[in-house]
Design a protein around this motif. Structure first.
Motif, mmCIF file in Angstrom:
data_model
loop_
_atom_site.group_PDB
_atom_site.id
_atom_site.type_symbol
_atom_site.label_atom_id
_atom_site.label_comp_id
_atom_site.label_asym_id
_atom_site.label_seq_id
_atom_site.Cartn_x
_atom_site.Cartn_y
_atom_site.Cartn_z
ATOM 1 N N SER A 66 6.480 1.039 6.616
ATOM 2 C CA SER A 66 6.249 1.319 4.983
ATOM 3 C C SER A 66 7.406 2.428 4.666
ATOM 4 C CB SER A 66 4.975 1.597 4.671
ATOM 5 O OG SER A 66 4.811 3.128 5.293
ATOM 6 N N VAL A 67 7.648 2.181 3.290
ATOM 7 C CA VAL A 67 8.560 3.189 2.664
ATOM 8 C C VAL A 67 7.775 3.825 1.605
ATOM 9 C CG1 VAL A 67 10.905 3.521 1.147
ATOM 10 C CG2 VAL A 67 10.589 1.664 3.158
ATOM 11 N N VAL A 68 7.952 5.209 1.637
ATOM 12 C CA VAL A 68 6.936 6.102 0.699
ATOM 13 C C VAL A 68 7.783 6.861 -0.153
ATOM 14 C CG1 VAL A 68 5.186 7.897 0.450
ATOM 15 C CG2 VAL A 68 4.748 5.918 2.170
ATOM 16 N N VAL A 69 8.014 6.751 -1.475
ATOM 17 C CA VAL A 69 8.396 7.594 -2.459
ATOM 18 C C VAL A 69 7.485 8.768 -2.961
ATOM 19 C CG1 VAL A 69 9.636 7.758 -4.629
ATOM 20 C CG2 VAL A 69 9.770 5.680 -3.354
ATOM 21 N N HIS A 70 7.858 9.955 -2.650
ATOM 22 C CA HIS A 70 7.214 10.966 -3.108
ATOM 23 C C HIS A 70 7.609 11.653 -4.473
ATOM 24 C CE1 HIS A 70 5.659 12.060 1.131
ATOM 25 N NE2 HIS A 70 6.586 11.454 1.241
ATOM 26 N N TYR A 130 1.172 3.821 -6.472
ATOM 27 C CA TYR A 130 0.107 4.118 -5.657
ATOM 28 C C TYR A 130 -0.161 5.573 -5.814
ATOM 29 C CZ TYR A 130 1.629 5.854 -0.866
ATOM 30 O OH TYR A 130 1.867 6.451 0.171
ATOM 31 N N SER A 131 -1.445 6.179 -5.050
ATOM 32 C CA SER A 131 -2.080 7.456 -5.308
ATOM 33 C C SER A 131 -1.744 8.150 -6.421
ATOM 34 C CB SER A 131 -1.024 8.057 -4.036
ATOM 35 O OG SER A 131 -1.789 9.366 -3.640
ATOM 36 N N VAL A 132 -1.445 9.287 -6.619
ATOM 37 C CA VAL A 132 -1.016 9.963 -7.670
ATOM 38 C C VAL A 132 -0.008 9.117 -8.910
ATOM 39 C CG1 VAL A 132 -1.533 12.257 -6.702
ATOM 40 C CG2 VAL A 132 0.608 11.493 -6.793
ATOM 41 N N GLY A 133 0.747 8.373 -8.350
ATOM 42 C CA GLY A 133 1.476 7.670 -9.037
ATOM 43 C C GLY A 133 1.044 6.439 -9.872
ATOM 44 N N LEU A 134 -0.374 6.153 -9.621
ATOM 45 C CA LEU A 134 -1.160 5.345 -10.478
ATOM 46 C C LEU A 134 -1.188 6.027 -11.926
ATOM 47 C CD1 LEU A 134 -3.728 4.154 -8.224
ATOM 48 C CD2 LEU A 134 -1.828 2.670 -8.879
ATOM 49 N N VAL A 171 11.846 10.848 0.218
ATOM 50 C CA VAL A 171 11.875 9.353 0.452
ATOM 51 C C VAL A 171 12.123 8.888 1.935
ATOM 52 C CG1 VAL A 171 12.440 6.982 -0.462
ATOM 53 C CG2 VAL A 171 12.762 9.172 -1.945
ATOM 54 N N HIS A 172 11.032 8.383 2.393
ATOM 55 C CA HIS A 172 10.967 8.312 3.857
ATOM 56 C C HIS A 172 10.333 7.005 4.378
ATOM 57 C CE1 HIS A 172 9.744 12.670 2.987
ATOM 58 N NE2 HIS A 172 11.217 12.680 3.303
ATOM 59 N N VAL A 173 10.923 6.509 5.465
ATOM 60 C CA VAL A 173 10.256 5.392 6.147
ATOM 61 C C VAL A 173 8.807 5.953 6.903
ATOM 62 C CG1 VAL A 173 10.325 3.503 7.819
ATOM 63 C CG2 VAL A 173 12.016 3.945 6.180
ATOM 64 N N HIS A 174 7.633 5.526 7.094
ATOM 65 C CA HIS A 174 6.453 6.064 7.495
ATOM 66 C C HIS A 174 6.109 4.927 8.546
ATOM 67 C CE1 HIS A 174 5.249 9.314 4.743
ATOM 68 N NE2 HIS A 174 6.373 8.822 4.223
ATOM 69 N N ASN A 191 6.721 17.441 -6.823
ATOM 70 C CA ASN A 191 5.847 17.973 -5.726
ATOM 71 C C ASN A 191 5.888 16.957 -4.710
ATOM 72 O OD1 ASN A 191 3.939 19.005 -4.151
ATOM 73 N ND2 ASN A 191 2.392 19.244 -5.774
ATOM 74 N N SER A 192 6.610 17.269 -3.526
ATOM 75 C CA SER A 192 6.883 16.399 -2.461
ATOM 76 C C SER A 192 5.485 16.046 -1.725
ATOM 77 C CB SER A 192 7.849 16.937 -1.493
ATOM 78 O OG SER A 192 7.337 18.238 -0.961
ATOM 79 N N ALA A 193 4.539 16.939 -1.857
ATOM 80 C CA ALA A 193 3.431 16.573 -1.107
ATOM 81 C C ALA A 193 2.618 15.544 -1.890
ATOM 82 C CB ALA A 193 2.336 17.933 -1.214
ATOM 83 N N ARG A 194 2.961 15.240 -2.950
ATOM 84 C CA ARG A 194 2.107 13.978 -3.912
ATOM 85 C C ARG A 194 3.116 12.790 -3.457
ATOM 86 N NH1 ARG A 194 -0.427 15.742 -8.473
ATOM 87 N NH2 ARG A 194 1.226 14.150 -9.973
ATOM 88 N N ARG A 195 2.406 11.426 -3.264
ATOM 89 C CA ARG A 195 3.074 10.249 -3.155
ATOM 90 C C ARG A 195 2.750 9.406 -4.149
ATOM 91 N NH1 ARG A 195 1.952 9.635 3.637
ATOM 92 N NH2 ARG A 195 2.287 11.685 4.096
#
Length: 580
Positions: A387-391, A287-291, A328-331, A395-399
């Protein structure tokens, strides 16, 4: 019983406080494995189904009639263990008594079945309390059969109302059992609406059918002493005017739960810390920039919350190869809500930092996979861990990836029946048992808000054995020491990637007091028993090498060791066979 027939009768996990009233003094008991042609007792008695159930968070035995690992039957009844809900092989092994209330199996049960294998049946001819386990999973996967003598017990009574029984989709059906017991026993009521979804344990239940078709609603009411009433109700759902959905609304769903107790046995007065273990899961997606950057990113996430503990599991594939993923964090928000929002914190008064958060960090391998990542925190996560998000590793600002942990836990209510006539609330209550006995504590979890509040519930039970207090006695001589220390397993291997399909699996076993014999060492690789095991008793060295090359990929090793005093230790590890 065919799988299709049982899909309409499977309850959710529950057993009411009945086992405490069924402590039996065991003598020499007899039973027989049911043969291919039924005995007279089996023909007259009922058959009670117990399933081997495997999920991403647990492995358990589950009775179709109670939803738990405990089932109460009459003398002459038969238990049938089925394996169509398993996804791996299981051992079915009878256990020798470890307490006065347990009974000896006259014919020991030692069976193994692969997933979907033929059922195992056993007819019980005498009263008693019989315990069993899957030796592969040990105490994680145990069950109890309570057999009661026939007497003046009367079956429960029902006066059910199910309406409407036909109509266009979406069709909301209300069902009321009006169940009672003439003996005053506590009844366990289950409604299965015939869709394969989890059954509901309550006198009144409701269900929304969204797919046209013919269904069978099955009511089962048990009094916990072998008495059973059941009745079927056909329901016809026709095509509605608008589009339908294949599944019930997501807000009806409840997470998987497990009732825990610590300690689970001891002398009265016994103070017990109970806990409701809640498991939520999610599928990781790009998702996000990962798409654009990582369109093939996939994986899974599991969050298990219990008293004083949060265990997180994460597996990721399709990300940057051989890269350190330090963000990588739980959100605290869903993936589509502000891109997951801020990091989840256990204490919102404390700063954002790793000790106050959940960080399942990893370094990807050459294929961009994380392997299994596990993080345990000594605190119970609140409902905002969603949720769990991988950055992006660059660039850790991008998900780049996210998984929603469902079902949600924000509005859950927890009701406890401690099995001794008292009740409690909350996910992790404390309770003290004043008198000796065997008690079954049951937790009921439901939604506290919304249209379906209280109509859909899940239940689980845990058994607590309390010994009666005894006056202190001065022994004439010091009592001999009792070995309560389990064996120690160390120096396990291999633990990483090997380049041969026939690696040597090894471990060292040490037991200071009782010693370990070869027949008490069991090794399984990928769920299958390892033959040709070598055990050097003098050095405590366990080795095994496969006769045939293992397939490339990840393999799971489980070693179970029991010393001469009956203390057992299990150790599980993983390694990978590289592709040549």
């Amino acid at each position: 019983m065919p799988r299709a027939a049982r899909s309409a009768v499977r309850p959710t996990r529950r057993v009411r406080g009945v086992l405490g009233a069924l402590v039996l003094v065991a003598s020499v008991l007899s039973g027989a494995l049911a043969a291919s042609s039924p005995t007279a007792a089996a023909a007259e008695g009922r058959t009670w189904v117990v399933d081997a159930v495997d999920s991403t968070s647990s492995n358990l035995w589950q009775s179709v009639d109670t939803g738990t690992s405990v089932v109460t039957i009459n003398v002459g009844d038969t238990v049938e263990w089925q394996f169509d809900r398993a996804n791996q092989g299981h051992d079915l092994v009878s256990l020798a008594p470890t307490s006065a209330w347990e009974s000896v199996w006259p014919t020991p049960l030692v069976e193994h079945r692969e997933a979907g294998g033929t059922p195992v049946t056993y007819t019980f001819d005498q009263p008693g309390t019989y315990r069993y386990e899957c030796s592969i999973h040990g105490s994680m996967m145990t069950g109890t059969i309570v057999v009661v003598a026939p007497g003046d017990n009367q079956d429960p009574t029902i006066d059910p109302v199910v309406e409407p029984t036909s109509g266009p989709a979406p069709l909301v059906v209300h069902a009321t059992a009006n169940a009672e017991d003439p003996d005053g026993d506590v009844v366990a009521t289950s409604w299965d609406f015939g869709t394969g979804a989890a059954a509901t344990y309550s006198d009144h239940a409701m269900f929304e059918y969204r797919t046209p078709g013919s269904y069978v609603v099955r009511l089962r009411v048990s009094d916990g002493r072998g008495g059973l009433r059941e009745q079927d109700f056909p329901v016809t759902v026709t095509q509605g005017n608008g589009p339908t959905e294949p599944e019930p609304p997501a807000d009806d769903e409840l997470p998987a739960i497990d009732a825990l107790a610590a300690p689970a046995q001891g002398a009265a007065p016994l103070a017990v810390a109970f806990s409701t273990q809640v498991t939520t899961t999610g599928t990781l997606h790009s998702y996000s920039v990962g798409l654009d950057s990582y369109p093939d990113l996939t994986g899974r996430a599991v969050l298990v919350r219990s008293r004083g503990r949060t265990h997180t599991l994460l597996e990721v594939a399709g990300t940057k190869p051989s890269a350190v993923h330090s963000a990588v964090h739980v959100h605290e928000q869903a993936c589509d809500d502000n891109l997951g929002g801020a990091h989840f914190r256990f204490d919102t008064d404390q700063a954002f930092a790793e000790p106050n958060e959940i960080w399942p960090l990893f370094t990807s391998d050459a294929t961009g996979a994380s392997g299994l990542v596990e993080v345990t925190k000594p605190m119970r996560a609140g409902p905002k861990a969603v949720s769990v998000v991988v950055h992006d590793p660059d660039n850790s600002a991008r998900r780049i990836g996210c998984a929603d942990l469902t079902p949600g836990t924000a509005d859950l209510t927890y009701s406890w029946d401690f099995g001794d006539g008292t009740t409690g609330t909350g996910a992790d209550p404390d309770h003290t048992y004043a008198a000796g006995g065997t008690y079954t504590a049951t937790v009921t979890v439901a939604h506290g808000t919304g249209e379906h509040a209280g109509h859909v519930v899940v239940r689980d039970s845990v058994q607590v054995v309390v010994a009666a207090p005894t006056p202190p006695v001065t022994p004439p001589s010091p009592a001999p020491a009792v070995d309560t220390t389990p064996p120690r397993i160390s120096r396990i291997g291999p633990l990483r990637t090997v380049r041969t399909g026939r690696p040597t699996v090894r471990a060292r076993v040490a037991d200071r007091d009782s010693g370990v014999r070869k027949k008490s060492v069991a090794l399984r690789v990928d769920g299958r028993r390892a033959t040709g095991l070598r055990y050097d008793t003098r050095r405590g060295l366990v080795t095994w090498r496969p006769k045939k090359a293992l397939a490339p990929g990840r393999h799971v090793v489980r070693l179970v060791v029991t010393d001469a005093a009956g203390n057992r230790t299990a150790r599980t590890w993983r390694f990978k066979v590289a592709r040549t």
